[in-house]
Design a protein around this motif. Structure first.
Motif, PDB file in Angstrom:
ATOM      1  N   THR A  17       0.719  -0.922   0.058  1.00  0.00           N
ATOM      2  CA  THR A  17       0.217  -0.319  -0.294  1.00  0.00           C
ATOM      3  C   THR A  17       1.193   1.123  -0.139  1.00  0.00           C
ATOM      4  O   THR A  17       2.112   1.129   0.332  1.00  0.00           O
ATOM      5  N   TRP A  18       0.486   2.440  -0.240  1.00  0.00           N
ATOM      6  CA  TRP A  18       0.930   3.711  -0.530  1.00  0.00           C
ATOM      7  C   TRP A  18       1.579   3.531   1.254  1.00  0.00           C
ATOM      8  O   TRP A  18       2.779   4.472   1.042  1.00  0.00           O
ATOM      9  N   THR A  19       1.487   3.809   2.025  1.00  0.00           N
ATOM     10  CA  THR A  19       2.006   3.688   3.312  1.00  0.00           C
ATOM     11  C   THR A  19       2.495   2.896   4.395  1.00  0.00           C
ATOM     12  O   THR A  19       2.837   3.074   4.950  1.00  0.00           O
ATOM     13  N   GLY A  20       2.228   1.684   3.520  1.00  0.00           N
ATOM     14  CA  GLY A  20       2.989   0.638   4.000  1.00  0.00           C
ATOM     15  C   GLY A  20       1.778   0.238   5.263  1.00  0.00           C
ATOM     16  O   GLY A  20       0.687   0.829   5.588  1.00  0.00           O
ATOM     17  N   HIS A  21       2.594  -1.293   6.252  1.00  0.00           N
ATOM     18  CA  HIS A  21       1.990  -1.967   7.453  1.00  0.00           C
ATOM     19  C   HIS A  21       3.152  -1.687   8.465  1.00  0.00           C
ATOM     20  O   HIS A  21       3.578  -1.365   8.296  1.00  0.00           O
ATOM     21  N   SER A  22       2.831  -0.829   9.348  1.00  0.00           N
ATOM     22  CA  SER A  22       3.121   0.093  10.863  1.00  0.00           C
ATOM     23  C   SER A  22       2.979  -1.165  10.919  1.00  0.00           C
ATOM     24  O   SER A  22       2.054  -1.226  12.423  1.00  0.00           O
ATOM     25  N   ILE A  23       3.818  -1.579  12.491  1.00  0.00           N
ATOM     26  CA  ILE A  23       3.450  -1.368  14.313  1.00  0.00           C
ATOM     27  C   ILE A  23       4.761  -0.866  14.669  1.00  0.00           C
ATOM     28  O   ILE A  23       5.473  -0.613  14.550  1.00  0.00           O
ATOM     29  N   GLY A  24       3.787  -0.721  16.174  1.00  0.00           N
ATOM     30  CA  GLY A  24       4.610  -0.261  16.970  1.00  0.00           C
ATOM     31  C   GLY A  24       4.548  -0.512  18.142  1.00  0.00           C
ATOM     32  O   GLY A  24       4.086  -0.900  18.781  1.00  0.00           O
ATOM     33  N   LYS A  25       5.646  -0.321  18.568  1.00  0.00           N
ATOM     34  CA  LYS A  25       6.222  -0.466  20.760  1.00  0.00           C
ATOM     35  C   LYS A  25       6.857   0.197  20.870  1.00  0.00           C
ATOM     36  O   LYS A  25       7.393   1.100  20.383  1.00  0.00           O
ATOM     37  N   TRP A  26       6.632   0.323  22.469  1.00  0.00           N
ATOM     38  CA  TRP A  26       7.520   1.747  23.399  1.00  0.00           C
ATOM     39  C   TRP A  26       8.560   0.591  23.415  1.00  0.00           C
ATOM     40  O   TRP A  26       9.030  -0.516  23.969  1.00  0.00           O
ATOM     41  N   ASP A  27       9.970   1.169  23.357  1.00  0.00           N
ATOM     42  CA  ASP A  27      11.592   1.032  24.419  1.00  0.00           C
ATOM     43  C   ASP A  27      11.524   2.238  25.042  1.00  0.00           C
ATOM     44  O   ASP A  27      12.513   3.546  24.966  1.00  0.00           O
ATOM     45  N   GLY A  28      11.351   2.135  26.528  1.00  0.00           N
ATOM     46  CA  GLY A  28      11.464   3.096  27.654  1.00  0.00           C
ATOM     47  C   GLY A  28       9.960   4.200  27.061  1.00  0.00           C
ATOM     48  O   GLY A  28       8.728   3.213  26.652  1.00  0.00           O
ATOM     49  N   ASP A  29      10.762   4.854  26.650  1.00  0.00           N
ATOM     50  CA  ASP A  29       9.620   6.530  26.521  1.00  0.00           C
ATOM     51  C   ASP A  29      10.110   6.616  24.779  1.00  0.00           C
ATOM     52  O   ASP A  29       9.362   8.142  24.379  1.00  0.00           O
ATOM     53  N   THR A  30      10.710   5.766  23.856  1.00  0.00           N
ATOM     54  CA  THR A  30      10.811   6.096  22.468  1.00  0.00           C
ATOM     55  C   THR A  30       9.799   5.348  22.286  1.00  0.00           C
ATOM     56  O   THR A  30       9.416   3.822  22.347  1.00  0.00           O
ATOM     57  N   PHE A  31       8.934   5.471  21.205  1.00  0.00           N
ATOM     58  CA  PHE A  31       7.641   4.324  20.400  1.00  0.00           C
ATOM     59  C   PHE A  31       8.553   4.389  19.042  1.00  0.00           C
ATOM     60  O   PHE A  31       8.747   5.464  18.752  1.00  0.00           O
ATOM     61  N   GLN A  57      11.060  -2.917  -1.514  1.00  0.00           N
ATOM     62  CA  GLN A  57      11.946  -3.747  -0.229  1.00  0.00           C
ATOM     63  C   GLN A  57      12.441  -2.184   0.271  1.00  0.00           C
ATOM     64  O   GLN A  57      12.736  -2.873   1.431  1.00  0.00           O
ATOM     65  N   LEU A  58      11.705  -1.176   0.442  1.00  0.00           N
ATOM     66  CA  LEU A  58      12.314  -0.299   1.023  1.00  0.00           C
ATOM     67  C   LEU A  58      11.291  -0.539   2.842  1.00  0.00           C
ATOM     68  O   LEU A  58      10.164  -1.143   2.901  1.00  0.00           O
ATOM     69  N   HIS A  59      12.224   0.137   3.762  1.00  0.00           N
ATOM     70  CA  HIS A  59      11.806  -0.526   5.092  1.00  0.00           C
ATOM     71  C   HIS A  59      12.488   0.937   5.237  1.00  0.00           C
ATOM     72  O   HIS A  59      13.070   1.046   5.719  1.00  0.00           O
ATOM     73  N   VAL A  60      11.080   1.038   6.561  1.00  0.00           N
ATOM     74  CA  VAL A  60      11.376   2.182   6.751  1.00  0.00           C
ATOM     75  C   VAL A  60      10.774   2.283   8.827  1.00  0.00           C
ATOM     76  O   VAL A  60      10.126   1.416   8.856  1.00  0.00           O
ATOM     77  N   VAL A  61      12.743   2.143   9.466  1.00  0.00           N
ATOM     78  CA  VAL A  61      11.867   2.351  11.000  1.00  0.00           C
ATOM     79  C   VAL A  61      11.791   4.104  11.534  1.00  0.00           C
ATOM     80  O   VAL A  61      12.862   4.878  11.208  1.00  0.00           O
ATOM     81  N   GLU A  62      11.101   4.347  12.335  1.00  0.00           N
ATOM     82  CA  GLU A  62      10.844   5.886  13.133  1.00  0.00           C
ATOM     83  C   GLU A  62      10.760   5.651  14.215  1.00  0.00           C
ATOM     84  O   GLU A  62      10.499   4.399  14.890  1.00  0.00           O
ATOM     85  N   ARG A  63      11.885   6.363  14.815  1.00  0.00           N
ATOM     86  CA  ARG A  63      11.870   6.905  16.647  1.00  0.00           C
ATOM     87  C   ARG A  63      10.755   7.917  17.339  1.00  0.00           C
ATOM     88  O   ARG A  63      11.560   8.877  16.794  1.00  0.00           O
ATOM     89  N   PHE A  64      10.124   7.595  18.032  1.00  0.00           N
ATOM     90  CA  PHE A  64       9.064   9.383  18.030  1.00  0.00           C
ATOM     91  C   PHE A  64       9.245   9.244  19.412  1.00  0.00           C
ATOM     92  O   PHE A  64       9.264   8.160  20.603  1.00  0.00           O
ATOM     93  N   ARG A  65       9.853  10.631  19.791  1.00  0.00           N
ATOM     94  CA  ARG A  65      10.551  10.867  21.033  1.00  0.00           C
ATOM     95  C   ARG A  65      10.034  11.814  22.313  1.00  0.00           C
ATOM     96  O   ARG A  65      10.784  13.106  21.464  1.00  0.00           O
ATOM     97  N   ARG A  66       8.749  12.135  22.681  1.00  0.00           N
ATOM     98  CA  ARG A  66       8.683  13.901  23.429  1.00  0.00           C
ATOM     99  C   ARG A  66       9.309  14.102  24.043  1.00  0.00           C
ATOM    100  O   ARG A  66       9.685  13.495  24.827  1.00  0.00           O
ATOM    101  N   VAL A  67      10.253  15.401  23.599  1.00  0.00           N
ATOM    102  CA  VAL A  67      11.502  16.036  24.234  1.00  0.00           C
ATOM    103  C   VAL A  67      10.762  16.527  25.528  1.00  0.00           C
ATOM    104  O   VAL A  67      11.356  16.345  26.746  1.00  0.00           O
TER     105      VAL A  67
END
Length: 286
Positions: A171-185, A208-218
């Motif tokens: 799909t255009w935005t792909g399939h995304s799964i998320g988990k918390w690593d401490g305070d980082t999503f 085959q593009l693989h995207v990893v994002e890390r969200f952290r509320r400063v």
């Protein structure tokens, strides 16, 4: 005597717990003077709300290391169109005169969805130079939902501990799964269609593009996002970028933000290697 001794022990324990609680609160509050990071009932940082930054502040030039396949695609897309009258990315008035990419090759220019990477942040779509580039995050049980101002695009990140499906439909935005690593999503995304570009400069990607994002509320008003792109077909090595966006609690996503009539450009995008002398990129060759 025993009563006094018990009181002393109780007081010491209470003082110890108070010190631990104070340290935890100080850690959540961050630097001196900063407000504590909002948290959800389960103790995770609350990253919900409206986020973004004015116009070009979200744009970043990607310094990608390309494979031969990726370089061939980029060279073709980046070749300027002489005497072009198209609207050029990044505010350029004439792509041919300024050495910009072939805008009529851009899938987003032909009303294709921009794809996950260009939706951002950082945002890198065709006609968003002076816009807020806002997106809204909602945290609900089992998923995090992102709604982007650009064409009101919606993205779901599943947080119910599921894995990526075996036979994943792209799909255009792909399939995304998320988990918390401490305070980082941490968000892991695969299954992206290859019609979209990585940016308005003309860099392409494969399925085959693989995207990893890390969200952290400063802090209360700041969200830091790190994004890593890996694609063995298009990129010789992974590319990582970081961006900081700010919270705007009074801003509502604008349904009418895209004021251009994209439908007039809904014509076939030319295939790789075809001619580009036809109207809006339609090849002169059969």
């Amino acid at each position: 005597m025993k009563v006094r001794f018990v009181r002393l022990i109780f007081g010491a324990v209470l003082l110890a717990f108070s010190a631990v609680g104070f340290a935890q609160n100080a850690q959540q509050a961050g630097p001196a003077g900063a407000k504590a990071i909002p948290r959800t009932p389960d103790g995770k940082p609350d990253i919900s709300g409206s986020w973004g930054s004015p116009g070009g502040a979200q744009r970043q030039r990607m310094e990608l290391t390309l494979t031969p396949w990726g370089n061939d695609k980029y060279i073709w897309n980046a070749e300027p169109i002489l005497n072009s009258s198209f609207n050029c990315p990044l505010g350029l008035k004439n792509c041919g005169d300024r050495g910009g990419p072939r805008v009529n090759e851009d899938p987003a220019y032909h009303c294709y969805p921009p794809g996950l990477v260009r939706l951002g942040p950082p945002s890198d779509t065709v006609n968003d130079n002076d816009k807020f580039n806002a997106f809204e995050i909602s945290q609900v049980p089992g998923k995090v939902i992102l709604v982007y101002e650009h064409r009101n695009s919606v993205r779901y990140i599943y947080t119910d501990e599921r894995e990526h499906p075996k036979n994943l439909e792209e799909t255009w935005t792909g399939h995304s799964i998320g988990k918390w690593d401490g305070d980082t999503f941490v968000v892991d995304t695969i299954g992206l269609r290859d019609e979209s570009w990585l940016d308005s400069a003309g860099h392409e990607h494969s399925t085959q593009l693989h995207v990893v994002e890390r969200f952290r509320r400063v802090d209360t008003d700041t969200l830091e996002i790190e994004r890593t792109l890996a694609d063995p077909i298009a990129l010789a090595k992974p590319y990582t970028s970081r961006i900081v966006v700010t919270r705007n609690p009074t801003y509502d996503l604008n349904e009418n933000m895209d004021d251009d009539d994209c439908t007039q450009y809904m014509v076939r995008k030319p295939a790789f290697g075809e001619g580009t002398n036809g109207l809006l990129g339609i090849s002169d060759h059969p």
